[in-house]
Design a protein around this motif. Sequence first.
Motif, PDB file in Angstrom:
ATOM      1  N   GLN A 133      12.464  27.771  -3.664  1.00 44.24           N
ATOM      2  CA  GLN A 133      11.631  28.039  -2.429  1.00 44.24           C
ATOM      3  C   GLN A 133       9.980  26.571  -3.175  1.00 44.24           C
ATOM      4  OE1 GLN A 133      10.515  31.307  -0.213  1.00 44.24           O
ATOM      5  NE2 GLN A 133      12.446  30.930   0.683  1.00 44.24           N
ATOM      6  N   ASP A 134       9.342  27.593  -5.191  1.00 41.26           N
ATOM      7  CA  ASP A 134       8.256  27.380  -5.520  1.00 41.26           C
ATOM      8  C   ASP A 134       8.614  25.798  -6.140  1.00 41.26           C
ATOM      9  OD1 ASP A 134       7.073  29.378  -4.307  1.00 41.26           O
ATOM     10  OD2 ASP A 134       8.484  30.219  -6.089  1.00 41.26           O
ATOM     11  N   SER A 135       9.894  24.848  -5.944  1.00 41.94           N
ATOM     12  CA  SER A 135       9.815  24.132  -6.797  1.00 41.94           C
ATOM     13  C   SER A 135       9.380  22.687  -6.596  1.00 41.94           C
ATOM     14  CB  SER A 135      11.523  23.370  -7.135  1.00 41.94           C
ATOM     15  OG  SER A 135      12.124  23.984  -7.055  1.00 41.94           O
ATOM     16  N   ALA A 136       8.019  22.234  -7.519  1.00 42.22           N
ATOM     17  CA  ALA A 136       7.158  20.886  -7.293  1.00 42.22           C
ATOM     18  C   ALA A 136       8.146  19.641  -7.197  1.00 42.22           C
ATOM     19  CB  ALA A 136       6.581  20.756  -8.784  1.00 42.22           C
ATOM     20  N   GLN A 137       7.425  18.604  -6.242  1.00 42.70           N
ATOM     21  CA  GLN A 137       8.021  17.807  -5.936  1.00 42.70           C
ATOM     22  C   GLN A 137       8.708  16.933  -7.235  1.00 42.70           C
ATOM     23  OE1 GLN A 137       9.374  16.936  -2.743  1.00 42.70           O
ATOM     24  NE2 GLN A 137       8.090  16.335  -1.453  1.00 42.70           N
ATOM     25  N   ASP A 138       7.598  16.674  -8.337  1.00 41.91           N
ATOM     26  CA  ASP A 138       7.764  16.464  -9.323  1.00 41.91           C
ATOM     27  C   ASP A 138       8.841  16.699  -9.880  1.00 41.91           C
ATOM     28  OD1 ASP A 138       5.926  14.797  -9.642  1.00 41.91           O
ATOM     29  OD2 ASP A 138       4.595  16.367 -10.295  1.00 41.91           O
ATOM     30  N   ASP A 139       9.016  17.962 -10.425  1.00 35.07           N
ATOM     31  CA  ASP A 139      10.256  18.733 -11.619  1.00 35.07           C
ATOM     32  C   ASP A 139      11.382  17.916 -10.236  1.00 35.07           C
ATOM     33  OD1 ASP A 139       8.355  20.182 -12.414  1.00 35.07           O
ATOM     34  OD2 ASP A 139       8.450  22.248 -10.900  1.00 35.07           O
ATOM     35  N   VAL A 140      11.697  17.887  -8.885  1.00 37.11           N
ATOM     36  CA  VAL A 140      13.193  17.879  -8.065  1.00 37.11           C
ATOM     37  C   VAL A 140      13.314  16.686  -9.147  1.00 37.11           C
ATOM     38  CG1 VAL A 140      14.303  17.226  -5.604  1.00 37.11           C
ATOM     39  CG2 VAL A 140      12.577  18.909  -6.534  1.00 37.11           C
ATOM     40  N   TYR A 141      12.129  15.497  -8.918  1.00 41.20           N
ATOM     41  CA  TYR A 141      12.529  14.313  -8.916  1.00 41.20           C
ATOM     42  C   TYR A 141      13.130  14.121 -10.489  1.00 41.20           C
ATOM     43  CZ  TYR A 141      11.711   9.447 -10.543  1.00 41.20           C
ATOM     44  OH  TYR A 141      11.587   8.014 -10.653  1.00 41.20           O
ATOM     45  N   GLU A 142      12.638  14.436 -10.926  1.00 36.12           N
ATOM     46  CA  GLU A 142      12.553  14.624 -12.598  1.00 36.12           C
ATOM     47  C   GLU A 142      14.408  15.058 -12.902  1.00 36.12           C
ATOM     48  OE1 GLU A 142      11.384  12.994 -15.352  1.00 36.12           O
ATOM     49  OE2 GLU A 142       9.874  12.708 -14.093  1.00 36.12           O
TER      50      GLU A 142
END
Length: 125
Positions: A73-82
């Motif tokens: 739940q705490d994952s950032a959009q940037d982390d998901v993209y990368e």
Amino acid sequence: FFFACMSGKQHKTVRVFLRIRPPVKQELERKDVLDCISVLPHDATTCIVANPKKKQESEDDVKEYKFHHCFDQDSAQDDVYERIARDTVDDVFQGYHGLIFVYGQTGTGKTYTLCCQEEGNEGIL
């Protein structure tokens, strides 16, 4: 919800990811909403799904599922993209076909992850 990614570049296989969205305001206000899905803290490839109507007294009350990566739940959009999109996008710019397939029930965060327009929290597209 689930992501499946692949590109036409050699030796690329379909990779499957899971993202758990944070609770929305209405869910936080309700007292009966329980967290029934989580990512193992020591293994980001495994998520645990618990039956919210049971107290998880036995292993039968909890199921484990494996993915290439699970985002909590705490994952950032940037982390998901990368982790999900960058390789496929790079391959497309090199002339290969690419696919990012997103699947999930209504309200699970697909549009937020893909198309969010909040400044500093933009979606992966």
